[in-house]
Scaffold this motif. Structure first.
Motif, PDB file in Angstrom:
ATOM      1  N   VAL A  54       0.849  -1.188   0.000  1.00  0.00           N
ATOM      2  CA  VAL A  54       0.000   0.000   0.000  1.00  0.00           C
ATOM      3  C   VAL A  54       0.886   1.240   0.000  1.00  0.00           C
ATOM      4  CG1 VAL A  54      -1.737   1.281   1.294  1.00  0.00           C
ATOM      5  CG2 VAL A  54      -1.859  -1.198   1.186  1.00  0.00           C
ATOM      6  N   ALA A  55       0.607   2.143  -0.931  1.00  0.00           N
ATOM      7  CA  ALA A  55       1.356   3.395  -1.036  1.00  0.00           C
ATOM      8  C   ALA A  55       0.404   4.552  -0.743  1.00  0.00           C
ATOM      9  CB  ALA A  55       1.950   3.540  -2.422  1.00  0.00           C
ATOM     10  N   ILE A  56       0.804   5.411   0.179  1.00  0.00           N
ATOM     11  CA  ILE A  56      -0.010   6.563   0.555  1.00  0.00           C
ATOM     12  C   ILE A  56       0.737   7.829   0.134  1.00  0.00           C
ATOM     13  CG2 ILE A  56      -1.091   7.822   2.449  1.00  0.00           C
ATOM     14  CD1 ILE A  56      -1.177   5.151   3.977  1.00  0.00           C
ATOM     15  N   GLY A  86       6.747  12.989   0.508  1.00  0.00           N
ATOM     16  CA  GLY A  86       6.754  11.945  -0.518  1.00  0.00           C
ATOM     17  C   GLY A  86       5.815  10.800  -0.165  1.00  0.00           C
ATOM     18  N   ILE A  87       5.920   9.723  -0.926  1.00  0.00           N
ATOM     19  CA  ILE A  87       5.043   8.565  -0.764  1.00  0.00           C
ATOM     20  C   ILE A  87       5.527   7.701   0.394  1.00  0.00           C
ATOM     21  CG2 ILE A  87       4.210   6.458  -1.878  1.00  0.00           C
ATOM     22  CD1 ILE A  87       4.406   7.948  -4.541  1.00  0.00           C
ATOM     23  N   VAL A  88       4.572   7.243   1.220  1.00  0.00           N
ATOM     24  CA  VAL A  88       4.859   6.352   2.336  1.00  0.00           C
ATOM     25  C   VAL A  88       4.284   4.986   1.971  1.00  0.00           C
ATOM     26  CG1 VAL A  88       4.566   5.995   4.807  1.00  0.00           C
ATOM     27  CG2 VAL A  88       4.606   8.307   3.888  1.00  0.00           C
ATOM     28  N   ILE A 105      -5.126  12.656   1.081  1.00  0.00           N
ATOM     29  CA  ILE A 105      -4.215  11.569   0.698  1.00  0.00           C
ATOM     30  C   ILE A 105      -4.781  10.784  -0.484  1.00  0.00           C
ATOM     31  CG2 ILE A 105      -3.217  11.282   2.994  1.00  0.00           C
ATOM     32  CD1 ILE A 105      -5.059   8.838   3.355  1.00  0.00           C
ATOM     33  N   GLN A 106      -3.867  10.117  -1.182  1.00  0.00           N
ATOM     34  CA  GLN A 106      -4.231   9.216  -2.278  1.00  0.00           C
ATOM     35  C   GLN A 106      -3.628   7.851  -1.927  1.00  0.00           C
ATOM     36  OE1 GLN A 106      -2.215   9.914  -5.988  1.00  0.00           O
ATOM     37  NE2 GLN A 106      -3.961   9.171  -7.163  1.00  0.00           N
ATOM     38  N   ILE A 107      -4.466   6.803  -1.915  1.00  0.00           N
ATOM     39  CA  ILE A 107      -4.006   5.478  -1.501  1.00  0.00           C
ATOM     40  C   ILE A 107      -4.072   4.523  -2.686  1.00  0.00           C
ATOM     41  CG2 ILE A 107      -4.390   3.539   0.064  1.00  0.00           C
ATOM     42  CD1 ILE A 107      -5.716   5.481   1.986  1.00  0.00           C
ATOM     43  N   LYS A 108      -2.968   3.781  -2.881  1.00  0.00           N
ATOM     44  CA  LYS A 108      -2.911   2.752  -3.919  1.00  0.00           C
ATOM     45  C   LYS A 108      -2.533   1.419  -3.285  1.00  0.00           C
ATOM     46  CE  LYS A 108      -1.834   5.589  -7.896  1.00  0.00           C
ATOM     47  NZ  LYS A 108      -0.967   5.755  -9.058  1.00  0.00           N
TER      48      LYS A 108
END
Length: 124
Positions: A54-56, A86-88, A105-108
């Motif tokens: 998961v990238a936040i 940056g991305i966590v 936030i944007q979650i992938k």
């Protein structure tokens, strides 16, 4: 001796190389398709059971708390984040995200945007 000559000729004929077997084509049946696609479906199910990545990505400054695999005693990540951070990224079976502003936030999950009803990633 002529009988012996016939026996050796018969032995040579039986040792001759065989021709490839030729079969008549038959239409594909539903059971054949199930056999062919069965292992692929189980392989995809196995991949789905593995840990999720998961990238936040922060879009605005916000406070975030991330719990990985229901470890509620100690969160994996808890602090203020901003776009400059940056991305966590996190890896785990189940990931819970608490955020002050959901639009910040944007979650992938595994490279794809998280859907609202995802069982593995919950956003509060």
């Amino acid at each position: 001796m002529p009988a012996f000559a016939n026996a050796s000729a018969a032995a040579k004929a039986s040792v001759a190389p065989k021709q490839p077997e030729v079969r008549r084509a038959e239409p594909v049946r539903p059971e054949d398709l199930a056999k062919a696609t069965g292992p692929q479906v189980t392989q995809k199910a196995t991949e789905a059971q593995g840990p999720n990545q998961v990238a936040i990505k922060p879009l605005k400054k916000t406070y975030i708390k991330v719990v990985v695999d229901n470890e509620s005693l100690q969160p994996a990540f808890e602090r203020w984040i901003s776009p400059a951070d940056g991305i966590v990224e996190f890896k785990g079976q189940k990931i819970s995200v608490r955020v002050l502003d959901r639009d910040a936030i944007q979650i992938k999950k595994n490279g794809k945007p998280v859907a609202g009803g995802d069982d593995d990633v919950t956003v509060e």
